[in-house]
Design a protein around this motif. Structure first.
Motif, PDB file in Angstrom:
ATOM      1  N   TYR A   7       2.788   8.987   3.240  1.00  0.00           N
ATOM      2  CA  TYR A   7       1.456   8.738   2.697  1.00  0.00           C
ATOM      3  C   TYR A   7       1.357   9.076   1.215  1.00  0.00           C
ATOM      4  CZ  TYR A   7      -0.578   8.084   7.318  1.00  0.00           C
ATOM      5  OH  TYR A   7      -0.901   7.614   8.563  1.00  0.00           O
ATOM      6  N   SER A  11       0.117   3.315  -3.708  1.00  0.00           N
ATOM      7  CA  SER A  11      -0.135   2.012  -3.097  1.00  0.00           C
ATOM      8  C   SER A  11       0.094   0.875  -4.084  1.00  0.00           C
ATOM      9  CB  SER A  11      -1.563   1.963  -2.542  1.00  0.00           C
ATOM     10  OG  SER A  11      -2.492   2.170  -3.582  1.00  0.00           O
ATOM     11  N   SER A  12       0.506   1.191  -5.298  1.00  0.00           N
ATOM     12  CA  SER A  12       0.749   0.165  -6.312  1.00  0.00           C
ATOM     13  C   SER A  12       2.179  -0.376  -6.213  1.00  0.00           C
ATOM     14  CB  SER A  12       0.478   0.735  -7.701  1.00  0.00           C
ATOM     15  OG  SER A  12       1.198   1.921  -7.883  1.00  0.00           O
ATOM     16  N   SER A  31       8.194  -3.382  -3.563  1.00  0.00           N
ATOM     17  CA  SER A  31       7.027  -3.893  -2.861  1.00  0.00           C
ATOM     18  C   SER A  31       5.804  -3.878  -3.759  1.00  0.00           C
ATOM     19  CB  SER A  31       6.749  -3.043  -1.617  1.00  0.00           C
ATOM     20  OG  SER A  31       5.592  -3.500  -0.953  1.00  0.00           O
ATOM     21  N   LYS A  32       4.860  -4.763  -3.472  1.00  0.00           N
ATOM     22  CA  LYS A  32       3.582  -4.763  -4.175  1.00  0.00           C
ATOM     23  C   LYS A  32       2.771  -3.530  -3.814  1.00  0.00           C
ATOM     24  CE  LYS A  32       3.366  -9.766  -4.450  1.00  0.00           C
ATOM     25  NZ  LYS A  32       2.640 -10.973  -4.020  1.00  0.00           N
ATOM     26  N   SER A  33       3.064  -2.944  -2.639  1.00  0.00           N
ATOM     27  CA  SER A  33       2.458  -1.687  -2.226  1.00  0.00           C
ATOM     28  C   SER A  33       3.554  -0.804  -1.645  1.00  0.00           C
ATOM     29  CB  SER A  33       1.363  -1.894  -1.174  1.00  0.00           C
ATOM     30  OG  SER A  33       0.930  -0.636  -0.678  1.00  0.00           O
ATOM     31  N   ARG A  35       3.580   2.313  -0.726  1.00  0.00           N
ATOM     32  CA  ARG A  35       3.147   3.100   0.435  1.00  0.00           C
ATOM     33  C   ARG A  35       3.157   2.265   1.714  1.00  0.00           C
ATOM     34  NH1 ARG A  35      -2.559   4.978  -0.201  1.00  0.00           N
ATOM     35  NH2 ARG A  35      -1.615   6.291  -1.789  1.00  0.00           N
ATOM     36  N   SER A  36       2.583   1.086   1.658  1.00  0.00           N
ATOM     37  CA  SER A  36       2.502   0.223   2.834  1.00  0.00           C
ATOM     38  C   SER A  36       3.893  -0.178   3.326  1.00  0.00           C
ATOM     39  CB  SER A  36       1.676  -1.018   2.488  1.00  0.00           C
ATOM     40  OG  SER A  36       1.653  -1.906   3.567  1.00  0.00           O
ATOM     41  N   ARG A  37       4.763  -0.562   2.408  1.00  0.00           N
ATOM     42  CA  ARG A  37       6.110  -0.992   2.800  1.00  0.00           C
ATOM     43  C   ARG A  37       6.901   0.159   3.402  1.00  0.00           C
ATOM     44  NH1 ARG A  37       9.071  -3.235   5.606  1.00  0.00           N
ATOM     45  NH2 ARG A  37      11.070  -4.080   4.942  1.00  0.00           N
ATOM     46  N   CYS A  38       6.814   1.334   2.800  1.00  0.00           N
ATOM     47  CA  CYS A  38       7.535   2.490   3.342  1.00  0.00           C
ATOM     48  C   CYS A  38       6.987   2.894   4.700  1.00  0.00           C
ATOM     49  CB  CYS A  38       7.499   3.649   2.350  1.00  0.00           C
ATOM     50  SG  CYS A  38       8.611   3.372   0.940  1.00  0.00           S
ATOM     51  N   ARG A  39       5.695   2.749   4.890  1.00  0.00           N
ATOM     52  CA  ARG A  39       5.119   3.033   6.215  1.00  0.00           C
ATOM     53  C   ARG A  39       5.670   2.077   7.268  1.00  0.00           C
ATOM     54  NH1 ARG A  39      -0.746   3.002   6.821  1.00  0.00           N
ATOM     55  NH2 ARG A  39      -0.264   4.047   8.763  1.00  0.00           N
ATOM     56  N   ARG A  40       5.844   0.796   6.903  1.00  0.00           N
ATOM     57  CA  ARG A  40       6.408  -0.170   7.856  1.00  0.00           C
ATOM     58  C   ARG A  40       7.862   0.186   8.174  1.00  0.00           C
ATOM     59  NH1 ARG A  40       3.614  -3.738   4.545  1.00  0.00           N
ATOM     60  NH2 ARG A  40       5.514  -4.687   3.732  1.00  0.00           N
TER      61      ARG A  40
END
Length: 92
Positions: A7, A11-12, A31-33, A35-40
């Motif tokens: 977390y 997110s950028s 990634s464009k985000s 945080r989101s990509r690492c969470r996936r």
């Protein structure tokens, strides 16, 4: 090692690394985000369903980290630069 969901990552857009703490071997991604990509990645690894089998085999001794923030326009170029200048890669 019990890796928390990443977390704290931004997110950028940017380039990130997933590092195997035992060997220092790394997976470099962009990634464009971040945080989101690492969470996936984290969710797939924690479920045992990650597409990269070598990375999956290194779970849970992996650390997620930010390598570089950049614009979305420069993302592919910066990711490739880091891949080209990093040894011991998990990237397929």
């Amino acid at each position: 090692m019990n890796q928390p969901i990443p977390y704290a990552l931004p997110s950028s857009a940017g380039v990130y690394a997933i590092t195997y703490v035992t060997s220092g071997r790394r997976y470099i991604g962009g990634s464009k985000s971040v945080r989101s990509r690492c969470r996936r990645h984290w969710l797939a690894l924690s479920r045992g369903t990650h597409q990269n089998r070598e990375l999956q085999n290194a779970w849970p001794a992996l650390i997620f980290s930010l390598v570089e923030l950049c614009s979305e326009e420069a993302l592919a170029e910066r990711e490739q630069w880091h891949i080209d200048h990093t040894s011991l890669l998990f990237n397929l």
